[in-house]
Design an enzyme around this catalytic site. Structure first.
Site, short mmCIF file in Angstrom:
data_model
loop_
_atom_site.label_atom_id
_atom_site.label_comp_id
_atom_site.label_asym_id
_atom_site.label_seq_id
_atom_site.Cartn_x
_atom_site.Cartn_y
_atom_site.Cartn_z
N THR A 1 0.82 -1.21 0.00
CA THR A 1 0.00 0.00 0.00
C THR A 1 0.86 1.26 0.00
OG1 THR A 1 -1.50 1.30 1.41
CG2 THR A 1 -0.09 -0.27 2.53
N TYR B 1 -1.96 -0.03 9.99
CA TYR B 1 -2.18 -0.69 8.70
C TYR B 1 -0.92 -0.63 7.84
CZ TYR B 1 -3.77 -1.29 3.90
OH TYR B 1 -3.89 -1.70 2.60
N1 UFG Z 1 -13.00 11.26 1.79
C1 UFG Z 1 -13.98 12.21 2.02
N2 UFG Z 1 -15.24 11.78 2.32
C2 UFG Z 1 -15.58 10.46 2.38
C3 UFG Z 1 -14.57 9.49 2.12
C4 UFG Z 1 -13.28 9.94 1.83
O1 UFG Z 1 -13.72 13.42 1.98
O2 UFG Z 1 -16.74 10.13 2.66
C5 UFG Z 1 -11.64 11.72 1.46
C6 UFG Z 1 -10.60 11.25 2.47
O3 UFG Z 1 -10.54 12.12 3.57
C7 UFG Z 1 -9.34 11.27 1.59
C8 UFG Z 1 -9.87 10.90 0.19
O4 UFG Z 1 -11.27 11.16 0.24
O5 UFG Z 1 -8.82 12.56 1.55
C9 UFG Z 1 -9.66 9.45 -0.15
O6 UFG Z 1 -10.11 8.67 0.95
P1 UFG Z 1 -10.34 7.09 0.85
O7 UFG Z 1 -10.91 6.66 2.16
O8 UFG Z 1 -11.10 6.78 -0.38
O9 UFG Z 1 -8.88 6.52 0.63
P2 UFG Z 1 -7.54 6.79 1.46
O10 UFG Z 1 -6.71 7.70 0.62
O11 UFG Z 1 -7.78 7.18 2.86
O12 UFG Z 1 -6.94 5.32 1.55
C10 UFG Z 1 -6.38 4.66 0.46
C11 UFG Z 1 -6.58 3.17 0.61
C12 UFG Z 1 -5.81 2.67 1.79
C13 UFG Z 1 -4.38 3.10 1.69
C14 UFG Z 1 -4.28 4.58 1.52
C15 UFG Z 1 -2.85 4.98 1.29
O13 UFG Z 1 -7.93 2.88 0.74
O14 UFG Z 1 -5.89 1.27 1.84
O15 UFG Z 1 -5.03 4.98 0.38
O16 UFG Z 1 -2.74 6.36 1.13
F1 UFG Z 1 -3.71 2.76 2.79
#
Ligand code: UFG
Length: 332
Positions: A117, A141
């Site tokens: 990841t 994680y």
């Molecule tokens: N976000 C929102 N509203 C929501 C959901 C997400 O604003 O309802 C934002 C989050 O704050 C973030 C972006 O959208 O800024 C992306 O969020 P995600 O939850 O879709 O994904 P992440 O970037 O947090 O996580 C992903 C993978 C993980 C990994 C990570 C590494 O899902 O497994 O990238 O950076 F670890």
């Protein structure tokens, strides 16, 4: 010779199975169905319900199916959950992977491909991050995955096994033929949440933070279509089978979109102007994380779906399809 896909009933694993089955490979799926669904597993492959840390079962599968390579997707993937329950992540991601690798070494498996990841990098700047960047995971994680990367490197130095570590950025979209897609109940991923809101499955959604040091103040991510991601695994498998060295690869397109840009695209694609609240930052979110993708491209990777609209369209179509299933997982 066959390939063992752990977590093959999950989101990314089930797309890997489609890629391999389409290529005529012999595949065995091992999944405990805790977060996966047996109906996501393509009918052309063998499905076994069980745990990757069940050494007797895995040793039996390796011998019975003459397993040449293991592609290991099974694990826990929710970053905030890992902060609240770190031991679950060290058990499911680190300890279980250690046991699986040991069983593979004993069984003479030649190649091991591991789902890692972008979370192994931690907080980075706005520039694309290369594989050589300092590794400083901030969540349990990310740490649980990085420990497995380290184990693989040590094992490959000591035993006749080569590995591919693929560090995923933000995986999204669904199989273009709609044979699989993101089906997890209670998903927290942005594109999934946004298309569910467009479909009326949620009343509204929140943008977590709009005061980041990014062009529009919302977080920037590198969204990669799941079909392109599994194609990268197939390339790495091919490379290892030809005797290539072990590799570590970022999997992203090398460009980012902000949360606001994603929400705007979802509204355009769906034609629904759903309610969006701008809320506080979510703990642990880096402002920006974009893949330096030179390495995987140099291996010959030619992504087909580097287009946010198409990614959203496929996620939306899959979500509608899920709604027609009577075993649809609940949203919350
Ligand atoms: N976000 C929102 N509203 C929501 C959901 C997400 O604003 O309802 C934002 C989050 O704050 C973030 C972006 O959208 O800024 C992306 O969020 P995600 O939850 O879709 O994904 P992440 O970037 O947090 O996580 C992903 C993978 C993980 C990994 C990570 C590494 O899902 O497994 O990238 O950076 F670890």
């Amino acid at each position: 010779m066959s390939i063992l896909v752990t977590g093959g009933a999950g989101y990314i694993g089930s797309h890997m199975v489609l890629n391999l089955a389409d290529a005529g490979e012999s595949v065995v799926v091992l999944d405990n169905l805790v977060t996966g669904f047996d109906w996501l597993v393509d009918h052309r492959v063998r499905f076994v319900k069980g745990n990757v840390a069940d050494t007797d079962l895995v040793a039996h599968l390796i011998a019975e199916y003459d397993i040449e390579a293991v592609i290991h997707f099974a694990g826990s993937v929710v970053v905030p959950e890992s902060v609240v329950n770190p031991l679950k992540y060290y058990a499911n991601n680190t300890a279980a992977t250690r046991t699986l690798i040991e069983t593979c070494v004993r069984g003479g498996v030649s190649h091991f491909i591991f789902s890692s990841t972008a979370a192994v990098y931690g907080m980075v700047g706005l520039e694309p991050v290369s594989e050589d960047n300092v590794l400083n995971p901030v969540s349990p994680y990310g740490k649980s995955k990085l420990m497995s990367e380290w184990m693989l490197a040590d094992v490959a130095a000591a035993h006749p096994m080569t590995y591919g570590v693929l560090r995923y950025f933000n995986v999204a979209g669904a199989d273009p033929q709609m044979r699989s897609g993101q089906s997890t109940a209670g998903a927290t991923h942005l594109i999934k949440v946004a298309v569910q809101t467009a479909l009326g499955l949620r009343d509204a959604m929140s943008v977590f933070g709009d005061d980041y040091p990014t062009p529009d103040g919302t977080c920037v991510r590198d969204y990669i279509h799941v079909t392109d991601l599994v194609a990268a695994h197939a390339l790495v498998l091919d490379h290892l089978r030809k005797g290539g060295e072990s590799v570590t690869m970022n999997c992203g397109y090398g460009r980012g979109f902000s949360v606001d840009a994603v929400v705007k695209t979802v509204k355009e694609v769906t034609g629904v102007d759903f309610a969006v609240e701008h809320g506080p930052r979510r703990a642990g979110d880096p402002a920006s994380i974009v893949a330096g993708a030179d390495r995987i491209r140099a291996m010959g990777w030619q992504p087909e779906y580097d287009d946010l609209e198409r990614i959203v369209e496929m996620a939306y179509t899959w979500e509608k399809h899920l709604g027609t299933r009577n075993d649809r997982p609940s949203v919350f």
